[in-house]
Design a protein around this motif. Structure first.
Motif, PDB file in Angstrom:
ATOM      1  N   THR A 195       0.824  -1.220   0.000  1.00 55.11           N
ATOM      2  CA  THR A 195       0.000   0.000   0.000  1.00 55.11           C
ATOM      3  C   THR A 195       0.851   1.261   0.000  1.00 55.11           C
ATOM      4  OG1 THR A 195      -0.124  -0.083   2.431  1.00 55.11           O
ATOM      5  CG2 THR A 195      -1.881  -1.167   1.218  1.00 55.11           C
ATOM      6  N   PHE A 197       2.654   4.658  -0.774  1.00 55.61           N
ATOM      7  CA  PHE A 197       2.151   5.822  -1.504  1.00 55.61           C
ATOM      8  C   PHE A 197       3.220   6.900  -1.639  1.00 55.61           C
ATOM      9  CE2 PHE A 197      -0.490   9.880  -1.157  1.00 55.61           C
ATOM     10  CZ  PHE A 197      -0.661   9.982  -2.529  1.00 55.61           C
ATOM     11  N   GLU A 212      -1.936   2.270  -4.584  1.00 54.18           N
ATOM     12  CA  GLU A 212      -2.276   3.474  -3.830  1.00 54.18           C
ATOM     13  C   GLU A 212      -2.002   4.734  -4.648  1.00 54.18           C
ATOM     14  OE1 GLU A 212      -3.369   5.022   0.199  1.00 54.18           O
ATOM     15  OE2 GLU A 212      -3.696   3.224  -0.990  1.00 54.18           O
ATOM     16  N   THR A 232      -9.728   0.197  -5.444  1.00 52.63           N
ATOM     17  CA  THR A 232      -9.942   0.203  -3.997  1.00 52.63           C
ATOM     18  C   THR A 232     -10.460  -1.141  -3.516  1.00 52.63           C
ATOM     19  OG1 THR A 232     -10.381   2.585  -3.940  1.00 52.63           O
ATOM     20  CG2 THR A 232     -11.237   1.273  -2.115  1.00 52.63           C
ATOM     21  N   GLN A 235      -7.640  -3.701  -3.647  1.00 52.29           N
ATOM     22  CA  GLN A 235      -6.730  -3.506  -2.520  1.00 52.29           C
ATOM     23  C   GLN A 235      -7.372  -3.955  -1.221  1.00 52.29           C
ATOM     24  OE1 GLN A 235      -4.231   0.011  -2.525  1.00 52.29           O
ATOM     25  NE2 GLN A 235      -4.692   0.382  -0.379  1.00 52.29           N
ATOM     26  N   SER A 385      -6.723   1.876   1.393  1.00 49.93           N
ATOM     27  CA  SER A 385      -6.239   3.126   0.810  1.00 49.93           C
ATOM     28  C   SER A 385      -6.621   4.344   1.635  1.00 49.93           C
ATOM     29  CB  SER A 385      -6.797   3.280  -0.608  1.00 49.93           C
ATOM     30  OG  SER A 385      -6.511   4.547  -1.121  1.00 49.93           O
ATOM     31  N   THR A 388      -8.410   6.792  -0.490  1.00 49.83           N
ATOM     32  CA  THR A 388      -9.850   6.565  -0.602  1.00 49.83           C
ATOM     33  C   THR A 388     -10.581   7.109   0.612  1.00 49.83           C
ATOM     34  OG1 THR A 388      -9.463   4.575  -1.924  1.00 49.83           O
ATOM     35  CG2 THR A 388     -11.610   4.784  -0.866  1.00 49.83           C
TER      36      THR A 388
END
Length: 557
Positions: A195, A197, A212, A232, A235, A385, A388
């Protein structure tokens, strides 16, 4: 358990469902065929492949580098060990954007390696992998080393007395006991790197994108909510599987060999081999962990007019700044937001841990499984996320009675979602170690449930509560994925300020980003040094009163 469930339902489940539903629903009709449409795109499949293999590579590399460190921290006693333990934990609580900034100063254009040897690793996968090792080194050291320090070395000695070689004794006695902890650490490293980012966004450039990063690009730049919703859900499924396996692994670890006081298992290094191992671990920490942070400090002081505090002084001015206020105000904003998030996380996480302790002791098997399921769900904010969640806050919390878009509390709420899992993971093992008979005796003597908690539980878990609050504060300071969406231009947090300054050309913006990153690093380091002292006092106290398998086994985090 009602308040924690309501909190996660309103501020985690509802925003995530709202953003996903908006992506799958058009003109009042659900269009689940978008799954196939999105996953059929070659660039999306490339993102999924890169996300998976870089997470696997990062996990393997982290284990290779950090397992010797776990052994050294578990079995060796040496001067400065407590400070060094805090040092290796600093990267874990730093914002990913700061980690990316540190490696940019080390391996990027105009970085240390570029200046010395003309070597650049930014926009390559190696920069991402090394940054992930930097970020997750402490996960392995604390998770595996925490259990390793509690294993009785006399069991391995007994195997050697029966004729086994040193390696055979370790393989047959110690390794099986450590295997669940190693697996748990590997799963957490995989989760954090899967994940990833900020690190990928800063170091990877346009050539590399994880799930991500792609979710952020689809929501903030392209505004393709359908693609973002599909990614999303993908994930979410992967993270759910990882957490389910992790929960099972942790339960196996808790039934491992009989544990002893950690203070009796560590000893000074003896012999050339052990001293060489200690030197090698210290060298790897210096190169992989300390050097990037040192370069970060050096770059913050390297002004066009020579070394000095020019970039720090520039933080006090809003002239030509990226924000509506002076960048230095991000420090006060972050401290206030993190303090509020810590209070929320401690209340919600403490109640959740207490509820899991009480219900887990006396529920039938079906209910016990539901309790364990809720325990695993509390970890979801660490893997789902954050982009998200942040975007979902803007979409879902935009009308009464939950119109919070203009409220300052929105940022602490998002940060608390990340802090709660740390509070639960820290508090739960300690609460479970409290003798239920003490609670029952107090209740028989007429104490109310509140007084039972205040007189019995609180004195035993006070230090663990301080540690939990400290970790919640540190991770709240560094939250970036959700905050980047909801932080107002006149109230930026430190990670958001760093990211936006790095996104602007010019030496001044770059220098200010380095200065803010250094300030945040120092704040986190001080907090962790305090936590290390509290932790050492707590473990020493538990070691004095513990008996056998009642030794503290919080797993460090």
């Amino acid at each position: 358990m009602g308040l924690p469930v309501a909190f996660f339902g309103v501020f985690f489940g509802y925003p995530v469902v709202a953003i996903v539903a908006r992506g799958f629903k058009a003109d009042g009709t659900w269009r689940f065929g978008r799954f196939g449409e999105v996953l059929a795109q070659s660039d999306i499949r490339h993102v999924l492949w890169f996300t998976t293999w870089q997470a696997l590579a990062s996990t393997a590399l982290t284990l290779l580098v950090a397992l010797p460190g776990a052994y050294v921290f578990a079995r060796f006693e040496f001067r400065g060990k407590q400070v060094l333990r805090a040092v290796v934990t600093v990267p874990f609580v730093l914002p990913t954007v700061v980690v990316g900034t540190a490696f940019l100063a080390l391996v990027g254009r105009g970085g240390l390696l570029d200046d010395l040897w003309g070597v650049r690793l930014d926009t390559t996968v190696w920069a991402i992998l090394l940054a992930h090792v930097f970020f997750n080194y402490a996960v392995v050291v604390r998770t595996v080393g925490g259990l390793w320090s509690l294993l009785d070395p006399r069991q391995e000695d007994a195997a050697r007395m029966l004729g086994a070689s040193r390696f055979a004794a370790w393989r047959r006695v110690t390794l099986p006991a450590l295997a669940p902890a190693v697996a748990a650490a590997a799963l957490m490293v995989f989760l954090f790197t899967f994940t990833s980012f900020g690190v990928v966004q800063i170091l990877g450039g346009p050539a590399f994108s994880t799930l991500e990063v792609e979710i952020y690009r689809q929501t903030a730049e392209i505004f393709d909510l359908a693609t973002a919703a599909v990614l999303t859900v993908v994930q979410f499924v992967v993270v759910g599987v990882i957490l389910a396996v992790h929960a099972r692994t942790v339960r196996r670890r808790e039934t491992a060999l009989r544990l002893v006081d950690a203070s009796v298992t560590a000893r000074p290094p003896r012999g050339a081999g052990q001293w060489a191992l200690l030197a090698g671990v210290l060298a790897s920490i210096a190169v992989l962990l300390v050097l990037p942070l040192g370069v970060l400090v050096q770059r913050s002081l390297d002004t066009p007019g020579g070394y000095g505090f020019g970039y720090y002084r520039a933080l006090t001015s809003a002239d030509g700044a990226v924000f509506l206020v002076a960048p230095i105000e991000a420090i006060g904003n972050s401290l206030r937001f993190a303090a509020a998030a810590t209070v929320i996380a401690v209340v919600i996480g403490g109640l959740a841990a207490a509820a899991l302790t009480r219900t887990g002791r006396r529920t039938p098997s079906l209910s016990a499984r539901l309790v364990r399921g809720f325990d695993a769900l509390l970890m979801l904010p660490l893997g789902v996320s954050a982009v998200t969640v942040g975007f979902g806050f803007l979409i879902a919390l935009d009308e009464p009675p939950l119109d919070l878009r203009a409220s300052w509390i929105l940022v602490p709420l998002a940060q608390a979602l990340v802090g709660v899992p740390f509070v639960v993971r820290t508090m739960l093992p300690v609460l479970r170690s409290v003798d239920q008979g003490l609670r029952e005796a107090a209740a028989v003597l007429g104490a109310s449930p509140w007084r039972v908690w205040r007189e019995v539980d609180l004195p035993m878990v006070r230090r663990a509560l301080l540690v939990a609050a400290g970790f919640a504060f540190a991770v709240s300071l560094g939250e970036f994925g959700a905050t980047v969406f909801i932080a107002r231009p006149d109230r930026p947090t430190l990670p958001v300020a760093v990211a936006r300054l790095l996104g602007r050309a010019g030496d001044l913006n770059y220098g200010q980003a380095m200065a803010l990153s250094t300030i945040l690093m120092v704040v986190c380091a001080v907090a962790l040094l305090v936590l290390e002292r509290v932790r050492a006092d707590r473990i020493g106290r538990i070691g004095r009163i513990g008996r056998g398998d009642r030794i503290d086994r919080t797993g460090e985090f």
